[in-house]
Design an enzyme around this catalytic site. Structure first.
Site, short mmCIF file in Angstrom:
data_model
loop_
_atom_site.label_atom_id
_atom_site.label_comp_id
_atom_site.label_asym_id
_atom_site.label_seq_id
_atom_site.Cartn_x
_atom_site.Cartn_y
_atom_site.Cartn_z
N LYS A 13 0.84 -1.22 0.00
CA LYS A 13 0.00 0.00 0.00
C LYS A 13 0.87 1.26 0.00
CE LYS A 13 -2.02 -1.10 3.92
NZ LYS A 13 -1.35 -2.37 4.26
N ARG A 88 -9.90 0.90 8.32
CA ARG A 88 -9.50 -0.47 8.66
C ARG A 88 -10.55 -1.20 9.46
NH1 ARG A 88 -3.45 0.53 8.56
NH2 ARG A 88 -2.58 -1.34 9.42
N ARG A 127 11.86 -5.37 4.86
CA ARG A 127 11.66 -3.93 4.64
C ARG A 127 12.60 -3.08 5.50
NH1 ARG A 127 5.79 -1.63 5.37
NH2 ARG A 127 5.94 -2.75 7.33
N ARG A 161 11.11 -0.75 11.20
CA ARG A 161 10.01 -0.42 12.11
C ARG A 161 9.98 -1.38 13.30
NH1 ARG A 161 4.85 0.28 8.25
NH2 ARG A 161 3.89 -0.87 9.96
P1 AP5 Z 1 4.87 -1.62 1.82
O1 AP5 Z 1 4.50 -0.84 0.59
O2 AP5 Z 1 5.65 -0.91 2.87
O3 AP5 Z 1 3.57 -2.35 2.42
P2 AP5 Z 1 2.29 -1.79 3.17
O4 AP5 Z 1 1.10 -2.45 2.60
O5 AP5 Z 1 2.31 -0.29 3.19
O6 AP5 Z 1 2.57 -2.43 4.60
P3 AP5 Z 1 2.54 -1.84 6.06
O7 AP5 Z 1 3.25 -2.85 6.92
O8 AP5 Z 1 3.05 -0.43 6.13
O9 AP5 Z 1 1.04 -1.87 6.37
P4 AP5 Z 1 0.36 -1.90 7.70
O10 AP5 Z 1 -1.02 -1.76 7.25
O11 AP5 Z 1 0.63 -3.05 8.59
O12 AP5 Z 1 1.07 -0.69 8.52
P5 AP5 Z 1 0.59 0.79 8.90
O13 AP5 Z 1 1.80 1.63 8.95
O14 AP5 Z 1 -0.57 1.21 8.08
O15 AP5 Z 1 5.69 -2.91 1.33
C1 AP5 Z 1 6.22 -3.84 2.27
C2 AP5 Z 1 7.58 -4.33 1.76
O16 AP5 Z 1 7.38 -5.08 0.55
C3 AP5 Z 1 8.56 -3.20 1.41
O17 AP5 Z 1 9.87 -3.60 1.72
C4 AP5 Z 1 8.40 -3.04 -0.12
O18 AP5 Z 1 9.58 -2.58 -0.72
C5 AP5 Z 1 8.06 -4.47 -0.55
N1 AP5 Z 1 7.14 -4.52 -1.70
C6 AP5 Z 1 6.13 -3.65 -2.00
N2 AP5 Z 1 5.50 -4.03 -3.13
C7 AP5 Z 1 6.10 -5.19 -3.54
C8 AP5 Z 1 5.89 -6.07 -4.65
N3 AP5 Z 1 4.91 -5.84 -5.54
N4 AP5 Z 1 6.70 -7.16 -4.77
C9 AP5 Z 1 7.68 -7.41 -3.85
N5 AP5 Z 1 7.95 -6.60 -2.79
C10 AP5 Z 1 7.15 -5.51 -2.64
O19 AP5 Z 1 0.02 0.53 10.38
C11 AP5 Z 1 0.87 0.25 11.47
C12 AP5 Z 1 0.04 0.20 12.75
O20 AP5 Z 1 -0.56 1.49 13.01
C13 AP5 Z 1 -1.14 -0.79 12.76
O21 AP5 Z 1 -0.75 -2.09 13.11
C14 AP5 Z 1 -2.06 -0.13 13.81
O22 AP5 Z 1 -1.60 -0.40 15.14
C15 AP5 Z 1 -1.88 1.36 13.54
N6 AP5 Z 1 -2.84 1.91 12.57
C16 AP5 Z 1 -2.57 2.50 11.36
N7 AP5 Z 1 -3.69 2.87 10.74
C17 AP5 Z 1 -4.71 2.50 11.55
C18 AP5 Z 1 -6.13 2.59 11.43
N8 AP5 Z 1 -6.73 3.13 10.34
N9 AP5 Z 1 -6.89 2.11 12.46
C19 AP5 Z 1 -6.33 1.57 13.57
N10 AP5 Z 1 -4.99 1.43 13.73
C20 AP5 Z 1 -4.18 1.90 12.73
#
Ligand code: AP5
Ligand code: ZN
Length: 215
Positions: A13, A88, A127, A161
């Site tokens: 994402k 979410r 990552r 992270r």
């Molecule tokens: P990346 O693009 O970084 O993946 P992502 O989908 O953004 O993954 P996240 O881990 O950031 O998502 P998340 O939803 O867990 O975390 P968030 O920060 O939102 O890609 C991942 C890796 O793969 C990278 O190394 C990239 O280079 C590689 N890659 C990408 N595309 C690829 C491909 N096509 N092929 C191969 N490799 C690839 O949330 C963190 C925390 O915050 C949550 O757990 C929660 O506690 C809180 N939080 C955030 N938002 C909310 C919400 N709305 N409600 C409640 N809690 C929330």
């Protein structure tokens, strides 16, 4: 145009939202990045969020909804935004539609990054991010051209992270399954959901997305 990215942790994402931001001049809004900034500042919001994030749990709806609302009211969001990591839960999805409707806005397209769950832990374990400019890399799929040097800014300083451990990823995927996947039908029924094959290399994923956002 206002866009949502939906998908499990590690689906890509953030990677795709950043590319879309650069190509289309839309503003990327990552609720995870916003929360990490609050944790770094040790603000009240950060204090509430820290332990939950490290445990792989979602933070409470009320906290995240008010944070998101203040962000999308900023002038830079007027010409369109990309939500990366929000909504979410069903409560967040309903609150989002209501806050946009009150402002005569809507979500135009919801991009679901469909990725095999077995690949998520490996992607996340690989990552890392440049401390200086925030560019994200992956040990396997997208390392910098010169090992140990950021392609964008030349820095040698990288970080991972604190919630990117294999144990926490299992919890984050469970939260996704229980609370986030159930909102897919809400967007499918309103005709806004587009499914993207997130297993393809990132450039191919971007090309699929391009077709959905330029129609
Ligand atoms: P990346 O693009 O970084 O993946 P992502 O989908 O953004 O993954 P996240 O881990 O950031 O998502 P998340 O939803 O867990 O975390 P968030 O920060 O939102 O890609 C991942 C890796 O793969 C990278 O190394 C990239 O280079 C590689 N890659 C990408 N595309 C690829 C491909 N096509 N092929 C191969 N490799 C690839 O949330 C963190 C925390 O915050 C949550 O757990 C929660 O506690 C809180 N939080 C955030 N938002 C909310 C919400 N709305 N409600 C409640 N809690 C929330
Ligand atoms: Zn950099």
């Amino acid at each position: 145009m206002n866009i949502i990215f939906l998908g499990p942790p590690g689906a890509g994402k953030g990677t795709q939202a950043k590319r879309l931001e650069e190509r289309h001049g839309l503003v990327q809004i990552s609720t995870g990045d916003m929360l990490r900034a609050e944790v770094a500042k040790n603000s009240e919001t950060g204090k509430q969020a820290k332990a939950l994030m490290e445990a792989g749990k979602l933070v409470p709806d009320a906290l995240i909804i008010s944070m998101l609302q203040s962000r999308i009211e900023q002038p830079d969001c007027r010409h369109g935004f990309i939500l990366d990591g929000f909504p979410r839960t069903a409560g967040q999805a309903e609150a989002l539609d209501a806050m946009l409707a009150a402002d005569n806005k809507t979500i135009d397209v919801v991009l679901f990054l469909d990725v095999d769950e077995n690949t998520l832990a490996d992607r996340i374990a690989g990552r890392y991010t440049c401390v200086n400019c925030g560019t994200t890399y992956n040990e396997v799929s997208s390392p910098p051209a010169k090992e140990g040097t950021c392609d964008v800014c030349g820095s040698h300083d990288f970080k991972r992270r604190s919630d990117d451990t294999r144990e926490t990823v299992v919890k984050r995927v469970q939260e996704y399954r229980n609370l986030t996947a159930p909102i897919l039908p809400f967007y499918r029924e309103s005709g806004r959901l587009r499914t993207v094959n997130g297993m393809a290399p990132a450039a191919e994923v971007a090309a699929q997305i391009e077709q959905f956002v330029t129609k």
